[in-house]
Scaffold this motif. Structure first.
Motif, PDB file in Angstrom:
ATOM      1  N   VAL A  73      19.882  27.456  18.183  1.00  0.00           N
ATOM      2  CA  VAL A  73      18.902  27.317  19.273  1.00  0.00           C
ATOM      3  C   VAL A  73      17.925  28.487  19.351  1.00  0.00           C
ATOM      4  N   THR A  74      18.169  29.570  18.584  1.00  0.00           N
ATOM      5  CA  THR A  74      17.262  30.716  18.666  1.00  0.00           C
ATOM      6  C   THR A  74      16.520  31.011  17.363  1.00  0.00           C
ATOM      7  N   ALA A  75      16.986  30.487  16.231  1.00  0.00           N
ATOM      8  CA  ALA A  75      16.326  30.777  14.952  1.00  0.00           C
ATOM      9  C   ALA A  75      14.869  30.327  15.003  1.00  0.00           C
ATOM     10  N   SER A  76      13.983  31.202  14.581  1.00  0.00           N
ATOM     11  CA  SER A  76      12.558  30.890  14.691  1.00  0.00           C
ATOM     12  C   SER A  76      12.147  29.852  13.649  1.00  0.00           C
ATOM     13  N   THR A  77      11.145  29.052  14.002  1.00  0.00           N
ATOM     14  CA  THR A  77      10.554  28.115  13.042  1.00  0.00           C
ATOM     15  C   THR A  77       9.574  28.884  12.174  1.00  0.00           C
ATOM     16  N   GLN A  78       9.792  28.823  10.867  1.00  0.00           N
ATOM     17  CA  GLN A  78       8.927  29.505   9.908  1.00  0.00           C
ATOM     18  C   GLN A  78       8.237  28.456   9.036  1.00  0.00           C
ATOM     19  N   TYR A  79       7.269  28.896   8.282  1.00  0.00           N
ATOM     20  CA  TYR A  79       6.504  27.978   7.432  1.00  0.00           C
ATOM     21  C   TYR A  79       6.321  28.585   6.051  1.00  0.00           C
ATOM     22  N   ILE A  80       6.395  27.724   5.051  1.00  0.00           N
ATOM     23  CA  ILE A  80       6.113  28.162   3.688  1.00  0.00           C
ATOM     24  C   ILE A  80       5.159  27.155   3.059  1.00  0.00           C
TER      25      ILE A  80
ATOM     26  N   PRO B  56      24.075  21.502  16.616  1.00  0.00           N
ATOM     27  CA  PRO B  56      24.264  22.958  16.605  1.00  0.00           C
ATOM     28  C   PRO B  56      25.701  23.377  16.341  1.00  0.00           C
ATOM     29  N   LEU B  57      26.647  22.568  16.759  1.00  0.00           N
ATOM     30  CA  LEU B  57      28.043  22.911  16.512  1.00  0.00           C
ATOM     31  C   LEU B  57      28.323  22.984  15.010  1.00  0.00           C
ATOM     32  N   LEU B  58      27.731  22.053  14.260  1.00  0.00           N
ATOM     33  CA  LEU B  58      27.925  22.043  12.808  1.00  0.00           C
ATOM     34  C   LEU B  58      27.131  23.152  12.131  1.00  0.00           C
ATOM     35  N   THR B  59      25.856  23.261  12.468  1.00  0.00           N
ATOM     36  CA  THR B  59      25.017  24.226  11.760  1.00  0.00           C
ATOM     37  C   THR B  59      25.479  25.661  12.024  1.00  0.00           C
TER      38      THR B  59
END
Length: 279
Positions: free
Chosen positions: A6-13, A48-51
């Motif tokens: 729930v906190t990991a930032s969305t990044q782009y490549i 989220p429980l799995l990831t």
């Protein structure tokens, strides 16, 4: 571990002129696990429980395919092109190899990555999925529900979960977990649904020959196949065919479960997945 689902930032490549959205977190050790989502699904359709459970021992990478949710570009309408995009993103991230987990349509893509870019895949997890030219049997209600512009809780319960009270309750708790993140991915556009539908229909065409599933013999990676006992979307018998034709595959069928068996039994699946990945 500082970041979570729930906190990991969305990044782009950027790959071939389009920006692919991804999130990456977990314990940087060994081979990351790269997750490929279902029809129209984005990064917030995962549990989220799995990831977070997977991220305790390795890096987890979620991503959106070309044109899906927060990624830019024209959505792909061939599974092979989707697979080539995944391979390009893996390479662009500087990774030599990943463990690849594909759910539903994502499972089609994961197989094609293993076939077309085998050097990138260490192990393969195929959840609630089928194979090229597989058994097309599905509940007649599925197309109507799956194509709802914005699927709701009742749609997911019908498509992904078993029919018992316990299964429905598990579905409701999954739904709550799935919506914990504040900045949710935008829903995929109608163009994504159309393109992915076309890709699925093309993939349903069997290959010629006495055994149209023999092409799977070329997948040499250790493979874990999982489904529920009654998948109304991609008939559970397809998981059997995967396990029979991928040389180093094992099959798990969860009781009173359907298409999203890993979401209905998250703790059980996490134990099975970690045992498979770590052995």
């Amino acid at each position: 571990m500082s970041d979570t689902h729930v906190t990991a930032s969305t990044q782009y490549i950027e790959v071939d002129g389009d920006r692919f959205a991804y999130r990456r977190w977990g314990k940087p050790s060994g081979v990351p696990i790269f997750l490929v989502q279902h029809f129209r699904g984005g990064m917030d359709n995962w549990d989220p429980l799995l990831t977070d459970g997977l991220a305790e021992g390795r890096e987890v990478i979620l991503f959106n395919g070309r044109g899906v949710a927060s990624s830019s570009g024209t959505p792909r309408n061939r599974v092979e092109d989707m697979a080539d995009d995944i391979a390009a993103v893996i390479r662009a991230l500087g990774l030599e190899q990943v463990d690849l987990l594909g759910f539903s349509l994502g499972g089609f893509q994961a197989q094609e990555v293993a076939l077309r870019h085998p050097e990138l895949v260490r192990k393969l997890l195929l959840l609630g999925t089928g194979l090229r030219g597989g058994d097309p049997t599905m509940d007649p209600k599925v197309p109507e529900v799956a194509l709802n512009p914005v699927p709701g809780l009742e749609d997911f319960l019908f498509l992904f979960f078993g029919r018992s009270e316990a299964a429905v309750e598990a579905g409701r708790t999954f739904w709550e977990r799935r919506h914990q993140r504040a900045d949710q991915d935008p829903p995929s556009s109608p163009a994504v649904g159309q393109a992915q539908f076309e890709a699925s229909m093309a993939y349903a065409e069997p290959l010629p020959g006495e055994n149209p599933y023999a092409y799977l013999n070329a997948i040499t990676q250790p493979t874990l196949v999982l489904n529920g006992e009654n998948d109304v979307m991609i008939a559970s018998i397809n998981s059997w065919h995967l396990a029979q034709n991928i040389p180093n595959a094992q099959l798990l069928i969860y009781p009173d479960a359907g298409h999203g068996a890993q979401f209905q039994y998250p703790e059980r699946f996490l134990k099975h997945a970690l045992q498979f990945l770590d052995e």
